[in-house]
Design an enzyme around this catalytic site. Structure first.
Site, PDB file in Angstrom:
ATOM      1  N   CYS A 230       0.484  -1.067   0.188  1.00 26.07           N
ATOM      2  CA  CYS A 230       0.196  -0.162  -0.042  1.00 26.07           C
ATOM      3  C   CYS A 230       0.961   1.015   0.000  1.00 26.07           C
ATOM      4  O   CYS A 230       0.218   2.397  -0.159  1.00 26.07           O
ATOM      5  CB  CYS A 230      -1.275  -0.098   0.810  1.00 26.07           C
TER       6      CYS A 230
ATOM      7  N   HIS B  48      -4.035   7.166   2.035  1.00 24.03           N
ATOM      8  CA  HIS B  48      -3.741   5.892   1.239  1.00 24.03           C
ATOM      9  C   HIS B  48      -5.938   5.849   1.896  1.00 24.03           C
ATOM     10  O   HIS B  48      -5.633   5.975   4.006  1.00 24.03           O
ATOM     11  CB  HIS B  48      -2.977   4.588   1.987  1.00 24.03           C
TER      12      HIS B  48
ATOM     13  N   ASN C 185     -10.395  -0.477  -0.129  1.00 23.63           N
ATOM     14  CA  ASN C 185      -8.646  -0.051   0.107  1.00 23.63           C
ATOM     15  C   ASN C 185      -8.127  -0.509  -1.619  1.00 23.63           C
ATOM     16  O   ASN C 185      -8.403  -2.278  -1.901  1.00 23.63           O
ATOM     17  CB  ASN C 185      -8.039  -1.103   0.775  1.00 23.63           C
TER      18      ASN C 185
HETATM   19  N1  ACO Z   1     -18.692  -9.152   8.211  1.00 21.05           N
HETATM   20  C1  ACO Z   1     -18.824  -9.691   9.486  1.00 21.05           C
HETATM   21  N2  ACO Z   1     -18.154  -9.924  10.757  1.00 21.05           N
HETATM   22  C2  ACO Z   1     -16.762 -10.267  10.847  1.00 21.05           C
HETATM   23  C3  ACO Z   1     -16.715  -9.491   8.919  1.00 21.05           C
HETATM   24  C4  ACO Z   1     -16.968  -9.209   8.045  1.00 21.05           C
HETATM   25  N3  ACO Z   1     -16.982  -9.396   7.250  1.00 21.05           N
HETATM   26  N4  ACO Z   1     -15.164  -9.666   9.129  1.00 21.05           N
HETATM   27  C5  ACO Z   1     -14.788 -10.579  10.554  1.00 21.05           C
HETATM   28  N5  ACO Z   1     -16.136  -9.789  11.618  1.00 21.05           N
HETATM   29  C6  ACO Z   1     -16.332 -10.438  12.622  1.00 21.05           C
HETATM   30  C7  ACO Z   1     -15.157 -11.072  13.227  1.00 21.05           C
HETATM   31  O1  ACO Z   1     -15.256 -12.839  12.792  1.00 21.05           O
HETATM   32  C8  ACO Z   1     -14.532 -10.960  14.319  1.00 21.05           C
HETATM   33  O2  ACO Z   1     -16.676 -11.829  15.397  1.00 21.05           O
HETATM   34  P1  ACO Z   1     -15.979 -11.906  16.676  1.00 21.05           P
HETATM   35  O3  ACO Z   1     -16.537 -11.577  17.434  1.00 21.05           O
HETATM   36  O4  ACO Z   1     -17.468 -13.462  16.746  1.00 21.05           O
HETATM   37  O5  ACO Z   1     -14.877 -13.219  16.820  1.00 21.05           O
HETATM   38  C9  ACO Z   1     -15.946  -9.598  14.723  1.00 21.05           C
HETATM   39  O6  ACO Z   1     -16.074  -9.590  13.982  1.00 21.05           O
HETATM   40  C10 ACO Z   1     -14.700  -8.932  15.097  1.00 21.05           C
HETATM   41  O7  ACO Z   1     -13.719  -8.678  14.250  1.00 21.05           O
HETATM   42  P2  ACO Z   1     -11.923  -8.264  14.393  1.00 21.05           P
HETATM   43  O8  ACO Z   1     -11.284  -8.960  13.343  1.00 21.05           O
HETATM   44  O9  ACO Z   1     -11.549  -7.723  15.623  1.00 21.05           O
HETATM   45  O10 ACO Z   1     -12.786  -7.041  13.741  1.00 21.05           O
HETATM   46  P3  ACO Z   1     -11.855  -5.258  13.910  1.00 21.05           P
HETATM   47  O11 ACO Z   1     -12.274  -4.724  14.782  1.00 21.05           O
HETATM   48  O12 ACO Z   1     -10.474  -5.538  14.050  1.00 21.05           O
HETATM   49  O13 ACO Z   1     -11.932  -4.579  12.798  1.00 21.05           O
HETATM   50  C11 ACO Z   1     -10.522  -4.394  10.643  1.00 21.05           C
HETATM   51  C12 ACO Z   1     -12.064  -5.662  10.838  1.00 21.05           C
HETATM   52  C13 ACO Z   1     -11.495  -3.502   9.651  1.00 21.05           C
HETATM   53  C14 ACO Z   1     -10.298  -5.187   9.402  1.00 21.05           C
HETATM   54  C15 ACO Z   1      -9.960  -3.807  11.242  1.00 21.05           C
HETATM   55  O14 ACO Z   1      -8.773  -4.618  12.529  1.00 21.05           O
HETATM   56  C16 ACO Z   1      -9.037  -2.864  10.734  1.00 21.05           C
HETATM   57  O15 ACO Z   1      -9.203  -1.782   9.680  1.00 21.05           O
HETATM   58  N6  ACO Z   1      -7.561  -3.208  10.411  1.00 21.05           N
HETATM   59  C17 ACO Z   1      -6.847  -2.311   9.527  1.00 21.05           C
HETATM   60  C18 ACO Z   1      -6.429  -2.732   7.977  1.00 21.05           C
HETATM   61  C19 ACO Z   1      -6.280  -1.581   7.509  1.00 21.05           C
HETATM   62  O16 ACO Z   1      -5.139  -0.608   8.508  1.00 21.05           O
HETATM   63  N7  ACO Z   1      -5.424  -2.228   6.627  1.00 21.05           N
HETATM   64  C20 ACO Z   1      -4.891  -1.457   5.413  1.00 21.05           C
HETATM   65  C21 ACO Z   1      -3.342  -1.772   5.099  1.00 21.05           C
HETATM   66  S1  ACO Z   1      -4.117  -2.533   4.335  1.00 21.05           S
HETATM   67  C22 ACO Z   1      -2.646  -3.103   2.781  1.00 21.05           C
HETATM   68  O17 ACO Z   1      -2.054  -2.259   3.638  1.00 21.05           O
HETATM   69  C23 ACO Z   1      -2.889  -4.203   2.182  1.00 21.05           C
END
Ligand code: ACO
Length: 327
Positions: free
Chosen positions: A117, A254, A284
């Site tokens: 990214c 980004h 993204n």
């Molecule tokens: N739909 C519904 N539920 C979901 C989904 C989905 N698509 N994905 C995960 N869940 C569930 C999980 O299973 C979990 O359920 P549980 O509590 O029963 O176990 C719950 O939702 C919470 O999951 P988390 O992974 O803890 O969710 P989080 O609040 O961390 O959000 C996210 C996830 C959005 C990916 C977040 O962590 C994030 O934005 N991280 C940063 C990502 C980022 O910045 N990437 C940039 C770099 S990417 C790149 O450079 C290529």
């Protein structure tokens, strides 16, 4: 201050594949997710998906031609083409060579940059250095991705996050005074820390499994590091240019997560209207997200020539960085 050579962005262009996939479409396809979950956690509502047979080089070439037209620069004037991508057409040669062929460029040279990214800011830095050293006068820097090809459509925690697209900028050498009133790239700041390689990666590769693998991510770890690293690199970029946060007129970040971008804007004391946000429609798009957002905001007249912009990014590696640019 003595005169120095600057790399000025004289044109922007972008291309998005025709097909749009909404969050509800994903749920309808049997992915156990909902529009509500995706919007609340990320800000994403839809993403573009490349058609069968449509490659990164196709998207990149279209964005490049649009940027060259915007800059009113002929292909014969381009010295270098740099493509930042995580999803090259082939393992080799570089996708940039294919772009060179597709735009009809038969001189100069072309190569790819892989910094996930952060690829666009890495490529921009290289281009700036070529121009400052006098090795090139005109460079096209492209971010282009077809991430839909490397997401695991069975993994709901990642497949909802990514999209396809391309953005390009034309950089041209111009003399500046050497201070922050100059047009062009004022500074770039790059970092990586390989200790975090496994937190965001493909679980395959030509040199290890002879497959491309799928995107795997420890979302919480990425989020945590993104907040800290982006904050530090933004401070460094301000300091390097003797700038106060309120001198930055636009943040073009980004587009990984709405909450990360909002946190960044707060730090720069920028109102939401001064942050270019495309994540809701593009998701993204990794290396493509900054040039796509820039091209959109320039095309619709929000960002104007002479305004001061901060780019920042964080991605796999981990890699991160920032650039301060006066358009
Ligand atoms: N739909 C519904 N539920 C979901 C989904 C989905 N698509 N994905 C995960 N869940 C569930 C999980 O299973 C979990 O359920 P549980 O509590 O029963 O176990 C719950 O939702 C919470 O999951 P988390 O992974 O803890 O969710 P989080 O609040 O961390 O959000 C996210 C996830 C959005 C990916 C977040 O962590 C994030 O934005 N991280 C940063 C990502 C980022 O910045 N990437 C940039 C770099 S990417 C790149 O450079 C290529």
């Amino acid at each position: 201050m003595s005169a120095i050579r600057r790399s000025v962005i004289t044109g922007c262009g972008s291309y998005l594949p025709e097909t749009i996939l909404t969050n509800n479409d994903l749920a309808k396809r049997g992915i156990d997710t909902s529009d509500e979950w995706i919007v609340q956690r990320t800000g994403i509502k839809s993403r573009h998906i490349a058609a069968d047979g449509e490659y990164t080089s196709d998207l990149a070439a279209k964005a490049t031609l649009a940027a060259l037209k915007h800059a009113d620069v002929k292909i014969e004037a381009v010295d270098i083409v740099i493509v930042a991508t995580t999803t090259p057409d082939s393992t080799f040669p570089a996708t940039a060579a294919r772009v060179q062929e597709k735009i009809g460029m038969t001189r100069g040279f072309a190569f790819d940059v892989q910094a996930a990214c952060s690829g666009f800011i890495y490529a921009l830095t290289l281009a700036d250095n070529f121009i400052r050293l006098g090795q090139a006068k005109t460079i096209v820097v492209i971010g282009a991705e077809v991430l839909s090809r490397i997401v695991d459509w069975k993994d709901r925690s990642t497949c909802v996050l990514f999209g396809d697209g391309a953005g390009a900028v034309v950089l041209q050498a111009q003399d500046g005074k050497g201070d922050k009133t100059d047009r062009g790239i004022l500074s770039t700041h790059l970092y990586s820390d390989g200790r975090y390689y496994d937190f965001l990666c493909a679980d395959g590769g030509v040199g290890s499994t002879q497959t491309t693998g799928y995107i795997r991510m420890e979302g919480k770890e990425v989020f945590r590091h993104a907040v800290t690293n982006l904050s530090k690199v933004v401070d460094e970029a301000l300091l390097a240019n003797d700038l106060q946060p309120d001198e930055i007129e636009w943040l073009v970040p980004h587009q990984a997560n709405m909450r990360i971008m909002e946190g960044n804007a707060k730090k720069l004391k920028l109102p939401k209207e001064r942050v270019v946000i495309t994540i809701s429609r593009h998701a993204n798009t990794a290396a493509a997200s900054i040039p796509l957002a820039l091209a959109e905001a320039v095309a619709d007249g929000r960002i104007k020539q002479g305004q001061l912009i901060m780019f920042n990014t964080m991605g796999a590696g981990f890699t991160w960085g920032a650039a301060v640019v006066r358009l």
